[in-house]
Scaffold this active site. Structure first.
Site, PDB file in Angstrom:
ATOM      1  N   LYS A  85       1.697   3.411  -3.819  1.00  0.00           N
ATOM      2  CA  LYS A  85       0.683   2.584  -3.135  1.00  0.00           C
ATOM      3  C   LYS A  85       0.845   2.543  -1.613  1.00  0.00           C
ATOM      4  CE  LYS A  85      -0.554   2.407  -6.966  1.00  0.00           C
ATOM      5  NZ  LYS A  85      -1.420   3.570  -7.155  1.00  0.00           N
ATOM      6  N   THR A  88       0.222   7.855  -0.730  1.00  0.00           N
ATOM      7  CA  THR A  88       0.574   9.135  -1.349  1.00  0.00           C
ATOM      8  C   THR A  88      -0.629  10.070  -1.450  1.00  0.00           C
ATOM      9  OG1 THR A  88       1.851   7.694  -2.818  1.00  0.00           O
ATOM     10  CG2 THR A  88       1.922  10.057  -3.264  1.00  0.00           C
ATOM     11  N   TRP A  90      -3.417  10.172   0.078  1.00  0.00           N
ATOM     12  CA  TRP A  90      -3.870  10.599   1.403  1.00  0.00           C
ATOM     13  C   TRP A  90      -2.939  11.683   1.972  1.00  0.00           C
ATOM     14  CZ3 TRP A  90      -3.885   6.704   6.096  1.00  0.00           C
ATOM     15  CH2 TRP A  90      -4.667   7.208   7.121  1.00  0.00           C
ATOM     16  N   HIS A 150       8.281   9.919  -6.070  1.00  0.00           N
ATOM     17  CA  HIS A 150       8.559   8.526  -5.695  1.00  0.00           C
ATOM     18  C   HIS A 150      10.063   8.248  -5.806  1.00  0.00           C
ATOM     19  CE1 HIS A 150       4.390   7.438  -5.424  1.00  0.00           C
ATOM     20  NE2 HIS A 150       4.138   7.386  -6.706  1.00  0.00           N
ATOM     21  N   ARG A 172       4.407   1.812   4.135  1.00  0.00           N
ATOM     22  CA  ARG A 172       3.263   0.939   4.406  1.00  0.00           C
ATOM     23  C   ARG A 172       3.720  -0.511   4.378  1.00  0.00           C
ATOM     24  NH1 ARG A 172      -2.161   0.715   0.489  1.00  0.00           N
ATOM     25  NH2 ARG A 172      -3.565  -0.188   2.063  1.00  0.00           N
ATOM     26  N   SER A 180      -2.073  -3.742  -3.319  1.00  0.00           N
ATOM     27  CA  SER A 180      -2.575  -2.498  -3.902  1.00  0.00           C
ATOM     28  C   SER A 180      -1.964  -2.273  -5.288  1.00  0.00           C
ATOM     29  CB  SER A 180      -2.233  -1.338  -2.961  1.00  0.00           C
ATOM     30  OG  SER A 180      -2.783  -0.137  -3.417  1.00  0.00           O
ATOM     31  N   ARG A 306      -9.213   2.465  -3.585  1.00  0.00           N
ATOM     32  CA  ARG A 306      -9.718   1.095  -3.708  1.00  0.00           C
ATOM     33  C   ARG A 306     -10.427   0.727  -2.402  1.00  0.00           C
ATOM     34  NH1 ARG A 306      -8.012  -4.286  -2.995  1.00  0.00           N
ATOM     35  NH2 ARG A 306      -6.314  -3.511  -1.703  1.00  0.00           N
TER      36      ARG A 306
HETATM   37  P1  PAP Z   1       0.161   6.392  -5.689  1.00  0.00           P
HETATM   38  O1  PAP Z   1       1.469   6.264  -4.999  1.00  0.00           O
HETATM   39  O2  PAP Z   1       0.094   5.666  -6.979  1.00  0.00           O
HETATM   40  O3  PAP Z   1      -0.285   7.808  -5.804  1.00  0.00           O
HETATM   41  P2  PAP Z   1      -1.184   5.789  -3.237  1.00  0.00           P
HETATM   42  O4  PAP Z   1      -2.128   6.870  -2.954  1.00  0.00           O
HETATM   43  O5  PAP Z   1       0.096   5.761  -2.488  1.00  0.00           O
HETATM   44  O6  PAP Z   1      -0.920   5.662  -4.798  1.00  0.00           O
HETATM   45  O7  PAP Z   1      -1.849   4.383  -2.950  1.00  0.00           O
HETATM   46  C1  PAP Z   1      -3.174   4.079  -3.152  1.00  0.00           C
HETATM   47  C2  PAP Z   1      -3.615   3.363  -1.888  1.00  0.00           C
HETATM   48  O8  PAP Z   1      -3.929   4.325  -0.885  1.00  0.00           O
HETATM   49  C3  PAP Z   1      -4.861   2.542  -2.129  1.00  0.00           C
HETATM   50  O9  PAP Z   1      -4.777   1.451  -1.215  1.00  0.00           O
HETATM   51  P3  PAP Z   1      -5.579   0.079  -1.422  1.00  0.00           P
HETATM   52  O10 PAP Z   1      -5.333  -0.355  -2.807  1.00  0.00           O
HETATM   53  O11 PAP Z   1      -5.000  -0.852  -0.404  1.00  0.00           O
HETATM   54  O12 PAP Z   1      -6.996   0.398  -1.137  1.00  0.00           O
HETATM   55  C4  PAP Z   1      -5.929   3.546  -1.744  1.00  0.00           C
HETATM   56  O13 PAP Z   1      -7.175   2.961  -1.461  1.00  0.00           O
HETATM   57  C5  PAP Z   1      -5.293   4.169  -0.514  1.00  0.00           C
HETATM   58  N1  PAP Z   1      -5.870   5.487  -0.213  1.00  0.00           N
HETATM   59  C6  PAP Z   1      -6.184   6.481  -1.070  1.00  0.00           C
HETATM   60  N2  PAP Z   1      -6.694   7.520  -0.428  1.00  0.00           N
HETATM   61  C7  PAP Z   1      -6.714   7.190   0.886  1.00  0.00           C
HETATM   62  C8  PAP Z   1      -7.154   7.853   2.071  1.00  0.00           C
HETATM   63  N3  PAP Z   1      -7.694   9.068   2.013  1.00  0.00           N
HETATM   64  N4  PAP Z   1      -7.018   7.222   3.233  1.00  0.00           N
HETATM   65  C9  PAP Z   1      -6.489   5.986   3.311  1.00  0.00           C
HETATM   66  N5  PAP Z   1      -6.061   5.283   2.228  1.00  0.00           N
HETATM   67  C10 PAP Z   1      -6.174   5.883   1.028  1.00  0.00           C
END
Ligand code: PAP
Length: 351
Positions: A85, A88, A90, A150, A172, A180, A306
């Site tokens: 969260k 990753t 991104w 992770h 973060r 998140s 999200r």
């Molecule tokens: P993971 O470690 O389970 O793969 P990860 O991608 O790290 O998840 O976290 C998801 C968060 O990154 C979400 O944040 P939020 O819940 O605060 O919204 C998601 O929206 C955010 N996220 C995913 N893609 C992007 C992006 N392209 N740019 C910025 N934030 C992003």
């Protein structure tokens, strides 16, 4: 041009004896897991504590044990490491785009990230590739491989720690990570498990009981490694990527030994990559709105998108929660050189 190999292609049939041997190894892992301390899970009934960190037993810890004991790194590998969260999805998109920009130079109409989730083109080692049968064969992935994890730095196998392979880590604000994580677990928690309230989840987070947590210990492991080996471990913050995406993308490319040429900069390639990988673009793509993971069939791609904002915690946390998390963050990072004052809420804190 050779076809793109995604996580899905790594699942190849193996001879029966090999499958049986793999199953025997995993049974050993499960026997070991049965002896570990357990506590309440977020999307699973339990988390298991292993080498100081908490993991989901099935899709998680089995893979960690495999990576630790059997993973074969290549000198050309690139690793992306994160707390869940923390950005990753991104980071996967950005690094994939940077490293494949000669091969995929059309960022608007014909790019793999327009058709595949970032998680499909950059698999997690312990979640997507190495977990009970059918186990994948990452040898199929062409070099240079981009692999995500992770797993805490100190838990990585020595073959990775002692290699010269670059590791990009993104961190973060833990308040946003908690929010998140909580929202994610609401979607992922099977209905037959007892409910987990946001207060209970918050308490777990503060005690470090999160998948792959404690959050702070995991971040500190990579922070210290980045100080000790700055050429090998790059430590980034989600918030900096949001405010300075062009600068951060260029920094990542330089760190990976693939800096953008003057011509590329003039042609707007950095901007194209930033735009392609932006939350606004990615979250609206059909594959990320309605697609499903082809490796982890239970996971819909949209759970990784999200809001993608900095500071959503303000809409979810009480003053006491803010104070508590900030105190932990200050205490944990104090004296480490990791500057986190922008993460601390100055209204509730004496920081
Ligand atoms: P993971 O470690 O389970 O793969 P990860 O991608 O790290 O998840 O976290 C998801 C968060 O990154 C979400 O944040 P939020 O819940 O605060 O919204 C998601 O929206 C955010 N996220 C995913 N893609 C992007 C992006 N392209 N740019 C910025 N934030 C992003």
């Amino acid at each position: 041009m050779a076809a793109l190999i995604t996580a899905q292609n790594c699942f190849v049939p193996r001879p029966k004896e090999e499958e049986e041997e793999i199953e025997r190894i995993y049974k050993g892992y499960r026997d070991k897991m049965a002896t570990l301390p357990k506590y309440r899970g977020w999307s699973t009934l339990h988390l298991c504590q292993y080498q100081g960190f908490w993991f989901q037993p099935k899709i998680g810890l089995e893979g960690v044990m495999w990576v630790q004991q059997r993973f074969k790194p290549r000198p050309t590998d690139v690793y992306l490491a994160t707390n869940p969260k923390s950005g990753t999805t991104w980071l996967k998109a950005i690094v994939f785009s940077i490293m494949n920009r000669k091969r995929y130079n059309n960022f608007t109409t014909d790019h793999p990230l327009l058709k595949f989730s970032p998680h499909e083109v950059v698999p997690f080692m312990e979640l997507d590739l190495f977990r009970t049968t059918p186990i994948a064969d990452p040898e199929i992935l062409p070099s240079p491989r981009i692999l995500a994890t992770h797993i805490a730095y100190n838990m990585l196998p020595e073959s990775i720690q002692n290699s010269s392979c670059p590791i990009v880590y993104i961190c973060r604000n833990p308040k946003d990570v908690f929010v998140s994580f909580w929202q994610f677990s609401v979607k992922m928690r099977p209905k037959d498990l007892p409910e987990l309230s946001s207060e209970e989840a918050f308490d777990l987070f503060c005690h470090g009981v999160t998948p792959c947590g404690p959050f702070w210990d995991q971040a500190l492991g990579y922070w210290k490694a980045s100080v000790e080996f700055p050429n090998r471990v790059l430590f980034l913050k989600y918030e900096d990527m949001k405010t300075e995406p062009l600068l951060c993308t260029k920094r990542i490319a330089e760190f990976l030994g693939q800096p953008f040429s003057l011509q590329e900069e003039e042609n707007g390639i950095v901007q194209e990559i930033v735009k392609l990988c932006s939350f606004e673009n990615m979250s609206n793509l059909e594959v990320n709105r309605n697609g499903k993971s082809r490796v982890r069939a239970e996971v819909k791609n949209d759970v990784f998108f999200r809001q993608g904002k900095v500071g959503d915690w303000k809409n979810h946390l009480t003053d006491e929660m803010i104070e508590r998390l900030d105190q932990i963050t200050k205490h944990k990072f104090d004296g480490t050189g990791l500057i986190v004052d922008t993460w601390i809420d100055h209204h509730t804190s004496d920081y």
